[in-house]
Write a protein that holds these residues in place. Structure first.
Motif, short mmCIF file in Angstrom:
data_model
loop_
_atom_site.label_atom_id
_atom_site.label_comp_id
_atom_site.label_asym_id
_atom_site.label_seq_id
_atom_site.Cartn_x
_atom_site.Cartn_y
_atom_site.Cartn_z
N SER A 1 5.84 -0.12 -7.59
CA SER A 1 5.09 -1.34 -7.91
C SER A 1 4.35 -1.89 -6.68
CB SER A 1 6.05 -2.39 -8.50
OG SER A 1 7.20 -2.49 -7.70
N TRP B 1 2.67 -5.27 -4.32
CA TRP B 1 3.17 -6.55 -3.81
C TRP B 1 2.57 -7.74 -4.54
CZ3 TRP B 1 -1.19 -9.01 -2.57
CH2 TRP B 1 -2.29 -8.23 -2.26
N LYS C 1 10.93 1.60 -6.66
CA LYS C 1 10.49 1.35 -5.28
C LYS C 1 9.51 0.18 -5.26
CE LYS C 1 7.27 2.60 -2.63
NZ LYS C 1 7.13 1.30 -1.95
N GLU D 1 6.33 -2.36 0.09
CA GLU D 1 7.01 -2.60 1.38
C GLU D 1 6.93 -4.06 1.80
OE1 GLU D 1 4.59 -0.52 0.56
OE2 GLU D 1 3.38 0.09 2.28
N GLY E 1 -0.83 0.14 -8.77
CA GLY E 1 -1.32 0.02 -7.41
C GLY E 1 -2.75 0.50 -7.36
N SER E 2 -3.13 1.05 -6.23
CA SER E 2 -4.54 1.40 -6.06
C SER E 2 -4.87 2.73 -6.75
CB SER E 2 -4.88 1.48 -4.58
OG SER E 2 -4.13 2.49 -3.98
N THR F 1 -3.95 5.84 -4.60
CA THR F 1 -2.54 6.24 -4.59
C THR F 1 -2.18 6.92 -5.92
OG1 THR F 1 -2.04 4.37 -3.14
CG2 THR F 1 -0.17 5.45 -4.16
N THR G 1 -4.20 0.84 -12.38
CA THR G 1 -4.84 0.80 -11.06
C THR G 1 -5.91 -0.30 -10.98
OG1 THR G 1 -6.23 2.62 -11.77
CG2 THR G 1 -4.25 3.19 -10.57
N GLY G 2 -6.81 -0.16 -10.03
CA GLY G 2 -7.74 -1.25 -9.74
C GLY G 2 -8.99 -1.24 -10.61
N CYS H 1 -5.36 -7.58 -9.91
CA CYS H 1 -6.18 -6.44 -10.31
C CYS H 1 -7.24 -6.87 -11.31
CB CYS H 1 -5.29 -5.36 -10.90
SG CYS H 1 -4.28 -6.02 -12.21
N GLU I 1 -13.17 -1.73 -4.62
CA GLU I 1 -12.54 -3.00 -4.93
C GLU I 1 -12.25 -3.75 -3.62
OE1 GLU I 1 -8.38 -2.57 -5.92
OE2 GLU I 1 -8.59 -3.89 -7.64
P1 NAD Z 1 -1.03 0.66 -3.08
O1 NAD Z 1 -1.55 1.75 -3.94
O2 NAD Z 1 -1.32 0.71 -1.63
O3 NAD Z 1 0.55 0.57 -3.19
C1 NAD Z 1 1.21 0.46 -4.44
C2 NAD Z 1 2.60 1.07 -4.32
O4 NAD Z 1 2.48 2.49 -4.08
C3 NAD Z 1 3.43 0.51 -3.16
O5 NAD Z 1 4.76 0.38 -3.59
C4 NAD Z 1 3.30 1.60 -2.10
O6 NAD Z 1 4.37 1.63 -1.20
C5 NAD Z 1 3.28 2.85 -2.97
N1 NAD Z 1 2.69 4.04 -2.34
C6 NAD Z 1 1.75 4.09 -1.35
N2 NAD Z 1 1.46 5.37 -1.07
C7 NAD Z 1 2.21 6.15 -1.88
C8 NAD Z 1 2.33 7.56 -2.08
N3 NAD Z 1 1.61 8.43 -1.38
N4 NAD Z 1 3.19 8.00 -3.02
C9 NAD Z 1 3.90 7.13 -3.76
N5 NAD Z 1 3.83 5.80 -3.62
C10 NAD Z 1 2.99 5.30 -2.69
O7 NAD Z 1 -1.54 -0.69 -3.74
P2 NAD Z 1 -1.27 -2.19 -3.25
O8 NAD Z 1 -2.19 -2.49 -2.12
O9 NAD Z 1 0.18 -2.44 -3.05
O10 NAD Z 1 -1.67 -3.03 -4.55
C11 NAD Z 1 -2.97 -3.46 -4.80
C12 NAD Z 1 -3.66 -2.55 -5.80
O11 NAD Z 1 -2.94 -2.54 -7.02
C13 NAD Z 1 -5.05 -2.99 -6.15
O12 NAD Z 1 -5.91 -1.88 -6.20
C14 NAD Z 1 -4.88 -3.58 -7.55
O13 NAD Z 1 -6.06 -3.57 -8.31
C15 NAD Z 1 -3.82 -2.72 -8.12
N6 NAD Z 1 -3.13 -3.37 -9.23
C16 NAD Z 1 -3.35 -2.94 -10.51
C17 NAD Z 1 -2.73 -3.58 -11.59
C18 NAD Z 1 -2.96 -3.15 -13.01
O14 NAD Z 1 -2.19 -3.54 -13.88
N7 NAD Z 1 -3.98 -2.37 -13.30
C19 NAD Z 1 -1.86 -4.66 -11.35
C20 NAD Z 1 -1.66 -5.06 -10.03
C21 NAD Z 1 -2.29 -4.41 -8.98
#
Ligand code: NAD
Length: 606
Positions: free
Chosen positions: A114, A116, A140, A143, A192-193, A196, A217-218, A250, A342
Motif C-alpha cells: 500500500s 502512504w 507491506k 515506508e 501506488g505508482s 511500480t 495506480t496513478g 490519486c 503525474e
Molecule cells: P510507490 O509506487 O512509490 O509505492 C507504493 C508502495 O510500493 C510502497 O509500499 C512501496 O514501498 C512499494 N514499492 C516500491 N517499489 C517496489 C517494488 N519494486 N516492488 C514492490 N513494492 C514496491 O507509490 P507512492 O509514492 O507510495 O504512492 C503514490 C502513488 O500511488 C501515486 O502515483 C498515486 O496516484 C497512487 N495511488 C493510487 C491509488 C488508486 O486507488 N488508484 C490510490 C492511492 C495512491
C-alpha cells in the motif's frame, strides 16, 4: 529478523519524533510469504465476516489514536483523518458482508502493498478484501507510514484474525520487491505508482505467473467546466479536488479545462478562493492544506513548478513554502498533452477550450492512456450524456468534486494505465481474491499462427463499448451513483486446445468482447465479433501485437505473461475461461447541484 530501529518523521514538524520502526530483512520477508500457507482458509465465511466486523468496531473505538497517527505520521488534516478512519471502517464492514454473501474459497497467500497517502484506508481495504475470501495476507505498508499500519494490524489480530493469516512486513521497496518475488504467492494487491505496478507485473511474469495482480495506480485527472456551469459550485469543487490533502490523492484534479468564454470569471474566482486557503500544521483545526509527505516529493513538485515559472506559465501560488509545505499553485498549459507525468502535490494545470472542441478535449484525455477520475461541470443534460459516453475513465463525477469515493456507493478504481480493476469497495472486489480453476493440459500441436495473421484478425473486428449492465448503488438523496460494466475490447483466446479456446471465446463474447480464437483447428463460427486463426501462436508475439485488451489461456500462462509484461502501457490481464474480461465505470452525479433550468439551456443547442 528486524533491522535497526529507524525514526518515523512527522512531515509537518521536524522536531516531533512520532515513533520508531524496525524494518524486516528482505530475505526474511520471503520466508513470511512461504510460511503464509499455514494461514490460508483461516475460518468459515461467517467467522471471517464476524472478525472483520469486530475489527470495524475496534477501529471506531480507537478512532482518537488513529486520527493522531494519521495527522502526525502522514500529515493529514482533521477532515482527512476523519475520512481516513471512516473509509477504513467502511471497507471492513462492506467486505465482511461480502464474505458472507460470496462464501468464497481462497486462492492462497496474497501480498498487499500500500501507499502512504491512505495509510489506513487503503492498507485496511486491501487486507480486508483478501481476508474476506479466506486468503492469508502478508501486508507491506509504505515506508513512510508503518506506525498506523502496525496499530491497525494489532486491532485486526485482536478482532480474531489469526496471526498466521495476517502478517505485517514493514519496509521499503526492497522488502516489497522480495515479497513479490516469492514463487508460491497467489496474488498481489498493489496500490501506488504506475511504474511500480509495472515492475511488479514483470516480476510476477518471471517467478509467479499464476499470481493475480490487482493494481490501482496513478492518473492525469481532468475536469471540464463549460459556460453553463455555476461558477460558485465549480470553483468550490475545483479547490477541493486539486488542493485538499495537498493534492496527494490519486483521484486529485491535475488539469482543469475551462470553456474560453468563462475563463476570466472562473480564474478570477479560483485565484480568490486560493487566497483563503490556510496552509500549515494539520494538527490545527483551521488548516486546509498540510505538508507533502517527504523531501523527495517536495523536490519533484518544486522542480516542476520552477520549470513552469521559467517558461512564464505560473499563474498563481499562495502560502508558505517552509519545511515540507508546498504552496497551492496554478500553471497554464495548452492541454493535457503538455503533462508528461503525474505531479503528486497541490499543483493545478489550467487550459481553455472552445465550445465546439469539447469532444477533442475528451479524446485528448483518453489519448494519455490513463483513466482514473474525471469531473464535469455543466447544466446541460445532453452534454453530460455526450461526454460520459466518450470518456474512458473509472470514476466520473458530474457537478461535484472528484475526490473521496464512498465504499459500496462509489466503487473506486481506474482503467488503462491507471489500474487493472476490479474497483475497490465494489461488488467485484472480493471475488477477485476467490479461488478460480485453471485447467492444466498439453498444448495441441499444429502449424505456427503468424503474428501478421493474428494482427489482421484483430483489425477485422470492431469494438462495441456499450455497457453490458448498469446498477444503481445506494447513496445520499440528491446524488445518483451508477456502476456500469463494459467489455474490455478484443480478447485473444489461446486455448491451448481448440475446445478451450472456443470456451474462452464464448466467455469473452458473453461480456460483449470481440474474440480471436488462435488454436490448431480453429474455425470461425460466423459471428461478426469472433475471428479464428488456425495454428499455434508463439507467445513472444504478444509483446508486439496491437489492439487487444485481454488474453485467455489455461495451461502455462508464464510465457504469455512474460511477453505481455514486456509491453509498455496498460497491464493486460491473463484470464482463464471462468473469468470475465470486463471493466467497471462509475458515474456519480450531484443531482441537486445544477440550479437553474437546464432544459432551457439545452434547447439553444438544438
Ligand atoms: P510507490 O509506487 O512509490 O509505492 C507504493 C508502495 O510500493 C510502497 O509500499 C512501496 O514501498 C512499494 N514499492 C516500491 N517499489 C517496489 C517494488 N519494486 N516492488 C514492490 N513494492 C514496491 O507509490 P507512492 O509514492 O507510495 O504512492 C503514490 C502513488 O500511488 C501515486 O502515483 C498515486 O496516484 C497512487 N495511488 C493510487 C491509488 C488508486 O486507488 N488508484 C490510490 C492511492 C495512491
Amino acid at each position: 529478523a528486524p533491522q535497526d530501529p529507524q525514526d518515523v518523521a512527522n512531515p509537518a514538524r521536524p522536531s516531533d519524533a512520532v515513533g520508531t520502526v524496525r524494518n524486516i530483512d528482505p530475505d526474511a520477508a520471503a520466508t513470511v510469504v512461504r510460511d503464509g500457507a499455514q494461514g490460508v482458509r483461516w475460518a468459515s465465511p461467517k467467522e471471517r465476516a464476524a472478525a472483520l466486523s469486530r475489527a470495524a468496531d475496534l477501529y471506531e473505538a480507537e478512532a482518537g489514536t488513529l486520527f493522531a497517527l494519521a495527522a502526525r505520521e502522514a500529515g493529514k488534516t482533521p477532515l482527512d483523518a476523519v475520512g481516513e478512519v471512516r473509509e477504513a471502517v467502511d471497507f471492513l464492514r462492506y467486505y465482511a458482508a461480502e464474505a458472507e454473501r460470496l462464501g468464497a474459497e481462497p486462492r492462497g497467500v496474497v501480498v498487499a502493498i500500500s501507499p502512504w497517502n491512505f495509510p489506513l484506508a487503503i492498507f485496511t481495504g486491501q487486507i480486508a478484501a483478501a481476508l474476506a475470501a479466506g486468503n492469508a495476507v502478508v501486508a507491506k505498508p509504505a515506508e513512510q507510514t508503518p506506525l498506523i499500519a502496525a496499530f491497525a494490524t494489532g486491532l485486526l489480530h485482536q478482532a480474531g484474525v489469526p496471526v498466521a493469516a495476517l502478517q505485517l512486513c514493514p519496509g521499503g521497496g526492497t522488502v516489497g520487491a522480495a515479497l513479490v518475488a516469492e514463487p508460491s504467492l497467489a496474488g498481489v494487491a498493489f496500490t501506488g505508482s504506475t511504474a511500480t505496478a509495472q515492475r511488479i507485473d514483470r516480476q510476477l511474469a518471471q517467478t509467479a505467473p499464476q499470481a493475480r495482480l490487482v493494481a490501482e495506480t496513478g492518473g492525469l485527472n481532468a475536469m471540464v467546466v463549460d459556460s453553463t456551469a455555476l461558477p460558485e459550485q465549480a470553483v468550490r469543487d475545483i479547490v477541493v479536488s486539486a488542493f485538499q490533502s495537498a493534492g496527494q490523492r490519486c483521484s486529485a484534479l491535475r488539469i482543469l479545462y475551462i470553456q474560453e468564454d468563462v475563463k476570466d470569471r472562473i480564474l478570477d474566482m479560483l485565484t480568490g478562493a486560493m487566497d483563503t486557503l490556510v496552509i500549515g500544521d494539520p494538527w490545527r483545526r483551521e488548516t486546509d492544506v498540510g505538508p507533502v509527505i517527504d523531501a523527495d516529493a517536495k523536490a519533484k513538485i518544486e522542480a516542476h513548478v520552477r520549470a513552469a515559472a521559467e517558461d512564464g506559465r505560473l499563474l498563481k501560488r499562495v502560502g508558505c513554502d517552509d519545511g515540507l509545505f508546498v504552496p497551492p499553485t496554478l500553471i497554464a498549459v495548452r492541454g493535457i498533452e503538455d503533462l508528461h507525468e503525474e505531479i503528486f502535490g497541490p499543483v493545478l494545470h489550467v487550459a481553455t477550450y472552445k465550445a465546439e472542441d469539447i469532444e477533442a478535449v475528451v479524446d485528448a484525455i483518453n489519448a494519455t492512456g490513463y483513466g482514473l477520475t474525471f469531473g464535469l461541470h455543466t447544466r446541460i443534460d445532453d452534454r453530460v450524456d455526450q461526454v460520459v459516453r466518450r470518456i474512458r475513465v473509472g470514476n466520473i463525477y458530474v457537478n461535484r468534486n472528484q475526490i473521496g469515493a464512498i465504499v459500496g456507493s462509489q466503487p473506486f478504481g481506474g482503467e488503462g494505465r491507471s489500474g487493472t480493476g476490479p474497483k475497490a469497495g465494489g461488488p467485484h472486489t472480493v471475488s477477485a481474491w476467490a479461488h478460480c480453476d485453471r485447467h492444466t493440459m498439453a498444448t495441441d500441436t499444429g502449424r505456427a499462427a503468424t503474428p501478421e495473421g493474428v494482427q489482421e484478425a484483430i483489425d477485422r473486428l470492431s469494438i462495441d463499448d456499450h455497457p453490458l449492465a448498469t446498477e444503481d448503488l445506494p447513496g445520499p438523496t440528491g446524488e445518483s451513483n451508477r456502476l456500469s460494466i463494459h467489455p474490455r475490447g478484443i480478447a485473444l483466446c489461446l486455448g491451448p486446445t481448440v475446445d478451450r479456446a472456443n470456451a474462452q471465446a464464448a466467455k469473452a463474447r458473453q461480456s460483449g468482447n470481440g474474440a480471436v480464437i488462435i488454436a490448431p483447428g480453429a474455425t470461425p463460427n460466423g459471428d461478426g465479433m469472433v475471428a479464428a486463426v488456425d495454428g499455434v501462436l508463439d507467445p513472444a508475439a504478444l509483446s508486439r501485437l496491437q489492439g487487444f485488451a485481454a488474453v485467455y489461456i489455461e495451461a502455462a500462462p508464464g510465457p504469455v505473461r512474460k511477453a505481455l509484461a514486456a509491453r509498455n502501457g496498460p497491464i493486460v490481464p491473463v484470464l482463464s475461461a471462468g473469468e470475465a474480461a470486463v471493466i467497471e465505470r462509475h458515474l456519480c452525479i450531484d443531482t441537486a447541484a445544477a440550479g437553474g433550468n437546464a432544459r432551457l439551456l439545452a434547447t439553444t443547442e438544438d
